[in-house]
Enzyme design. Structure first.
Site, short mmCIF file in Angstrom:
data_model
loop_
_atom_site.label_atom_id
_atom_site.label_comp_id
_atom_site.label_asym_id
_atom_site.label_seq_id
_atom_site.Cartn_x
_atom_site.Cartn_y
_atom_site.Cartn_z
CG ASP A 1 -3.09 91.28 45.23
OD1 ASP A 1 -2.02 91.29 44.62
OD2 ASP A 1 -3.18 91.31 46.48
CG ASN B 1 13.58 98.83 41.47
OD1 ASN B 1 14.63 98.24 41.70
ND2 ASN B 1 12.72 99.16 42.41
N GLY C 1 4.21 100.02 44.07
CA GLY C 1 3.27 99.38 43.14
C GLY C 1 3.23 97.87 43.29
CB VAL C 2 2.71 95.19 40.77
CG1 VAL C 2 3.87 95.32 39.80
CG2 VAL C 2 2.20 93.77 40.84
CG ASP C 3 9.22 95.77 42.90
OD1 ASP C 3 9.42 94.58 43.21
OD2 ASP C 3 10.14 96.60 42.79
CB SER D 1 6.29 99.90 31.61
OG SER D 1 7.64 99.50 31.74
CB THR D 2 0.80 100.59 32.57
OG1 THR D 2 0.35 99.70 33.60
CG2 THR D 2 1.06 99.84 31.29
N GLY D 3 2.46 101.84 35.42
CA GLY D 3 2.23 102.58 36.66
C GLY D 3 3.25 103.70 36.78
P1 ADP Z 1 5.94 100.06 36.74
O1 ADP Z 1 7.00 100.69 37.63
O2 ADP Z 1 6.49 98.97 35.85
O3 ADP Z 1 5.14 101.09 36.00
P2 ADP Z 1 3.83 99.71 38.78
O4 ADP Z 1 3.81 98.70 39.86
O5 ADP Z 1 3.92 101.14 39.15
O6 ADP Z 1 4.99 99.26 37.76
O7 ADP Z 1 2.51 99.52 37.88
C1 ADP Z 1 2.32 98.46 37.00
C2 ADP Z 1 0.86 98.05 37.03
O8 ADP Z 1 0.64 97.17 38.15
C3 ADP Z 1 -0.14 99.18 37.20
O9 ADP Z 1 -1.17 99.02 36.25
C4 ADP Z 1 -0.69 98.96 38.62
O10 ADP Z 1 -2.04 99.38 38.71
C5 ADP Z 1 -0.60 97.46 38.73
N1 ADP Z 1 -0.63 96.87 40.09
C6 ADP Z 1 -0.32 97.45 41.27
N2 ADP Z 1 -0.46 96.54 42.28
C7 ADP Z 1 -0.88 95.38 41.71
C8 ADP Z 1 -1.20 94.07 42.19
N3 ADP Z 1 -1.14 93.77 43.50
N4 ADP Z 1 -1.61 93.12 41.30
C9 ADP Z 1 -1.67 93.40 39.99
N5 ADP Z 1 -1.37 94.59 39.46
C10 ADP Z 1 -0.98 95.58 40.30
#
Ligand code: ADP
Length: 167
Positions: free
Chosen positions: A8, A22, A30-32, A115-117
């Site tokens: 994380d 975004n 997601g990570v955001d 961008s991979t999520g």
């Molecule tokens: P995007 O909109 O740029 O695709 P996302 O957040 O949907 O961003 O996904 C980007 C990556 O971050 C994905 O591989 C997801 O699995 C990963 N991710 C989600 N939460 C976390 C976290 N807490 N720490 C690290 N990576 C994360």
């Protein structure tokens, strides 16, 4: 040095963590979402003053309640099949994050797989771009860390980094 970690990104005690934000910079999924929750509501309040961020660019904020001192928000491309300049935008997102870090004396920085999520960029192609840019900037940082949420992405990054280092 480039390090690859599974976990994380919000837990890392580094000079800056990069957010896959975004264009509003006001939070999302997601990570955001994880970064905004861990930083606290002050991150959103601060980011309101930044006026957004176009894809490929990067913006700096304090880390607030995070262990990291700063958040660098960057906006990756939404994947539309690969012929809409996605690769260049993704490269710019990494490059501009690292340039912004250098301009602010940031020596340790951690990235998610931008961008991979939700944005749908193919994972292996994205990993190659991420690691190539990280390798180019490696000499100017103490630590560049790629943080992968899943074991599959962690294994993918390990394999591609080995490939690139062998070139
Ligand atoms: P995007 O909109 O740029 O695709 P996302 O957040 O949907 O961003 O996904 C980007 C990556 O971050 C994905 O591989 C997801 O699995 C990963 N991710 C989600 N939460 C976390 C976290 N807490 N720490 C690290 N990576 C994360």
């Amino acid at each position: 040095m480039i390090e690859i970690l599974q976990g994380d990104i919000t837990r890392l005690d580094v000079d800056a963590i990069v957010n896959a934000a975004n264009p509003s910079l006001l939070g999302g999924g997601g990570v955001d979402g994880a970064i905004h929750r861990a930083a606290g509501p002050q991150l959103r309040e601060y980011n309101k003053t930044l006026g957004g961020c176009p894809p490929g660019e990067a913006r700096l904020s304090p880390g607030f309640n995070l262990p990291a001192r700063h958040v660098i928000s960057t906006v990756g491309p939404v994947w539309h099949g690969g012929d809409q300049g996605e690769a260049r935008i993704l490269e710019n997102a990494y490059r501009n994050s690292l340039e912004l870090a250098l301009a602010n004396d940031i020596r340790t920085i951690a990235f998610p797989a931008i961008s991979t999520g939700a944005y749908g960029y193919p994972r292996e192609q994205a990993a190659r771009i991420a690691l190539r840019v990280m390798r180019e900037y490696e000499p100017r940082f103490d630590r560049i860390i790629a943080v992968l949420h899943s074991k599959e992405d962690y294994d993918l990054y390990k394999r591609i980094l080995e490939e690139i280092q062998g070139e």
